[in-house]
Design a protein around this motif. Structure first.
Motif, mmCIF file in Angstrom:
data_model
loop_
_atom_site.group_PDB
_atom_site.id
_atom_site.type_symbol
_atom_site.label_atom_id
_atom_site.label_comp_id
_atom_site.label_asym_id
_atom_site.label_seq_id
_atom_site.Cartn_x
_atom_site.Cartn_y
_atom_site.Cartn_z
ATOM 1 N N TYR A 403 140.208 72.368 -40.775
ATOM 2 C CA TYR A 403 141.071 73.149 -41.677
ATOM 3 C C TYR A 403 141.188 72.531 -43.067
ATOM 4 O O TYR A 403 141.160 73.264 -44.060
ATOM 5 C CB TYR A 403 142.443 73.382 -41.049
ATOM 6 C CG TYR A 403 142.378 74.349 -39.884
ATOM 7 C CD1 TYR A 403 142.120 75.697 -40.088
ATOM 8 C CD2 TYR A 403 142.535 73.905 -38.579
ATOM 9 C CE1 TYR A 403 142.021 76.585 -39.026
ATOM 10 C CE2 TYR A 403 142.441 74.783 -37.508
ATOM 11 C CZ TYR A 403 142.182 76.124 -37.735
ATOM 12 O OH TYR A 403 142.085 76.997 -36.688
ATOM 13 N N TYR A 435 137.506 81.014 -38.606
ATOM 14 C CA TYR A 435 136.975 81.119 -39.975
ATOM 15 C C TYR A 435 135.772 82.052 -40.013
ATOM 16 O O TYR A 435 135.579 82.801 -40.987
ATOM 17 C CB TYR A 435 136.606 79.735 -40.496
ATOM 18 C CG TYR A 435 136.309 79.700 -41.975
ATOM 19 C CD1 TYR A 435 137.203 80.248 -42.903
ATOM 20 C CD2 TYR A 435 135.135 79.137 -42.455
ATOM 21 C CE1 TYR A 435 136.932 80.224 -44.265
ATOM 22 C CE2 TYR A 435 134.854 79.099 -43.825
ATOM 23 C CZ TYR A 435 135.757 79.636 -44.715
ATOM 24 O OH TYR A 435 135.490 79.605 -46.070
ATOM 25 N N LYS A 462 147.316 78.376 -40.461
ATOM 26 C CA LYS A 462 146.620 77.103 -40.614
ATOM 27 C C LYS A 462 145.792 77.056 -41.895
ATOM 28 O O LYS A 462 145.318 75.994 -42.295
ATOM 29 C CB LYS A 462 145.722 76.848 -39.405
ATOM 30 C CG LYS A 462 146.497 76.619 -38.110
ATOM 31 C CD LYS A 462 145.554 76.423 -36.943
ATOM 32 C CE LYS A 462 146.323 76.201 -35.642
ATOM 33 N NZ LYS A 462 145.416 76.053 -34.478
ATOM 34 N N PHE A 463 145.596 78.204 -42.526
ATOM 35 C CA PHE A 463 144.768 78.280 -43.720
ATOM 36 C C PHE A 463 145.619 78.156 -44.989
ATOM 37 O O PHE A 463 146.838 78.035 -44.933
ATOM 38 C CB PHE A 463 143.985 79.597 -43.727
ATOM 39 C CG PHE A 463 142.989 79.717 -42.612
ATOM 40 C CD1 PHE A 463 141.735 79.146 -42.726
ATOM 41 C CD2 PHE A 463 143.301 80.394 -41.435
ATOM 42 C CE1 PHE A 463 140.807 79.254 -41.701
ATOM 43 C CE2 PHE A 463 142.388 80.509 -40.406
ATOM 44 C CZ PHE A 463 141.133 79.932 -40.542
#
Length: 642
Positions: A403, A435, A462-463
């Motif tokens: 990440y 992703y 998480k991004f």
């Protein structure tokens, strides 16, 4: 039987360091390979008591202001065949290697042994400097020290350099201000006295400059090192090669004070005497870069990196540079250089240097930070337009770096043109993970099925914020926002809604959503409604501040916001004890709803006085919505009176 090694120390008030030092010597002492001699010069703490735990050879001699005299006194007690000099603020990191050396016959061919010292300058920055020093000497009766302050060993050739024997020195840690001040006052005063006798003494002037530099007086340090340099130039030119250390410190101090042209001149001159002086390439390269002479800077720093790699592979011998530490050998200096050069090559399109050379460097260097290596390789592959290696890099990184890589990569992608972005997104869309799916969503027109798959299986939080906003805008096209918001916390919902309203002009979408998507009285739906409504209300109130009348749609949203908020706290908290616990709540919005819930109870009982008291407390607790509260309370009271 005569012990083979005599470990000689002079100490004074070293209770903080001594035990660490002596513990590191235990493999030598316990194997009966060495004797330990400690000369105390006037300790007032527990130094002597600690010393006696390790040896009976503790002697007392009053400090006379001369380091060499004290060293020579400690040596006079030595009975071993060899003498090992160590200080209390040092630690022998490699005792087994030292034992191995003495067990062999190779040592018999030498009179002096040079070992490596690693000096810790900063714990916070993990900054070290390295140099080699003569520390082990054959006890033939002639060996001694000279020099009042920075005592120098007078030793006999030949010298063996033991690359695998290392001391750690803790005596110059920058964060220890008391220690640094104490050492500065002691050393600087002694050096000044010596310079009063001989003002042209290059080494003492050089050491005074270093003392000022460590004390943080960089301007004075530069003045003193300039004097040392000028004295050196006035004296026998044949000695300049042996006084190489003046060039290194001059360049370091000039770089620290941003005298970049001065750095360049002194480095070029110094390299004409010593072409392998690693630090000079380092200072020279960074000075050129600071003057935006990129090609010259990159050329010098490439040479520095090449020499650094050779040194770590034991292909470059720097053991003759014993008079000064090497500042550019540590990991921090190398990482700083790699980062700076790759970043410049990535950003500056007019530079013709090959960025691919640094790919080779990064693959060859095994000890740099793995996260930094990934970042730099990412820049290199983007610059080279090498999507395949970029994808391979992503697939081979550790999971805990995935990440951070994605988020860093996405930041770099913002500056690329649309064609490059699409090519990268297409390349990464084959990855069987979150992703990969996100990139499939990007390059596909009909995203409905893939959005559902992502919501059900992955976590967009998480991004980066930018990716989250991008993802939510895709959801808005299919009215999937509420479904997704039910999976994330209220604070994150508020952040997303605020960004979309402020930057993406999405207010109408959320107003429509509040009117159409929240008919059911469900805990999660209520929570989502409250989060969206809160941001919309606060945003609208700011815009309506100068208007006389409040928008009726806003009033309706607020009433629904309060109703759902009260239902939410009734479900979430223990309603039987809420009256006595609400004051402990950290969430002021929840506290606001609880107070309105308690106020409603008072109103149902006809207790208007306590109703007004609780409403006032709620308004004071959450004053941002006070303009809407007046209309809400008025309407409630009118309804109750009827």
């Amino acid at each position: 039987m005569t012990k083979k090694l005599s470990i000689c120390m002079i100490v004074k008030d070293e209770e903080k360091n001594l035990r660490r030092c002596l513990d590191s010597l235990l493999p030598l002492l316990e194997g009966n390979h060495a004797e330990l001699i400690i000369v105390d010069t006037g300790s007032t703490d527990q130094t002597v008591e600690i010393a006696k735990e390790y040896t009976n050879n503790v002697y007392f001699h009053q400090w006379n202001g001369n380091f060499s005299d004290m060293r020579n006194i400690s040596i006079s007690y030595a009975k071993g065949q060899w003498i090992f000099i160590i200080d209390a603020d040092e630690e022998l990191e490699t005792p087994n290697e030292l034992l191995y050396l003495f067990e062999g016959v190779k040592i018999n061919n030498y009179n002096t042994i040079r070992i490596r010292e690693k000096n810790l300058l900063s714990i916070k920055l993990n900054k070290h400097v390295y140099h080699f020093q003569e520390r082990i000497f054959k006890n033939g009766g002639a060996f001694q020290y000279k020099g009042t302050v920075h005592n120098q060993p007078i030793y006999q050739q030949p010298v063996l350099t033991a690359h695998d024997i290392q001391l750690m020195h803790y005596g110059y840690i920058n964060e220890d201000k008391d220690l640094m001040e104490k050492k500065f006052q002691r050393t600087a005063n002694m050096l000044k006295k010596e310079l009063e006798v001989d003002s042209e003494h290059v080494y003492y002037r050089f050491q005074l400059a270093r003392s000022y530099m460590m004390h943080g007086d960089s301007a004075i340090a530069l003045e003193e090192i300039t004097k040392a340099y000028e004295s050196m130039k006035r004296q026998d030119k044949r000695l300049i090669t042996h006084r190489y250390y003046v060039f290194g410190e001059y360049a370091r101090m000039a770089l620290h004070t941003n005298q970049f042209k001065q750095v360049i001149n002194i480095c070029i001159e110094g390299l004409s005497y010593n072409k392998h002086y690693l630090d000079l390439y380092y200072y020279l390269g960074h000075a050129y870069l600071s003057l935006e002479e990129y090609s010259k800077g990159i050329e010098m720093l490439s040479k520095y990196i090449e020499l650094n790699i050779q040194y770590t592979k034991n292909k470059l011998d720097l053991s003759n540079y014993t008079a000064v530490e090497m500042y550019s050998l540590d990991k921090t200096a190398l990482e700083k250089t790699l980062d700076r050069v790759v970043s410049i090559l990535y950003k500056e399109s007019k530079i013709n240097e090959d960025i691919g050379q640094y790919k080779s460097f990064l693959n060859e260097i095994k000890y740099i930070d793995s996260a930094l290596k990934v970042k730099l390789l990412t820049k290199i592959f983007i610059k080279e337009k090498n999507e395949t290696e970029l994808y391979d890099l992503y697939k081979n990184i550790e999971e805990d770096q995935r990440y951070p890589f994605i988020n860093y990569f996405e930041t770099l992608k913002k500056d690329l043109d649309q064609e490059k972005k699409k090519l990268i997104e297409f390349t990464f869309s084959i990855s069987e993970d979150d992703y990969g799916l996100l990139n499939k969503i990007r390059i596909t027109q009909n995203r409905k099925k893939m959005l559902t798959e992502f919501i059900n299986n992955y976590d967009i939080i998480k991004f980066t914020d930018g990716l989250i906003i991008e993802f939510v805008t895709y959801l808005m096209d299919y009215h999937y926002v509420t479904r997704y918001f039910k999976k994330i916390d209220s604070l994150t919902i508020k952040k997303i809604v605020k960004v979309l309203i402020d930057n993406e002009g999405s207010k109408k979408y959320f107003l429509k959503s509040l009117n159409n998507d929240f008919e059911f009285n469900d805990f999660q739906l209520n929570r989502v409604y409250i989060a969206i409504a809160n941001i919309l209300l606060l945003s609208e109130i700011e815009e309506e501040r100068n208007k006389k009348d409040v928008d009726l749609e806003l009033v309706y949203i607020f009433e629904k916001y309060v109703t759902k908020g009260i239902d939410y706290v009734r479900y979430f908290y223990n309603i039987d004890h809420i009256r006595i616990t609400y004051n402990t709540f950290g969430n002021i919005e929840d506290k606001f709803f609880v107070l309105l819930h308690l106020a409603d109870d008072m109103l149902q009982k006809g207790d208007i006085r306590n109703y007004n008291r609780l409403v006032l407390e709620a308004t004071e607790e959450y004053p941002y919505l006070s303009s809407l509260m007046k209309r809400y309370v008025s309407k409630k009271l009118k309804k109750e009176i009827k």
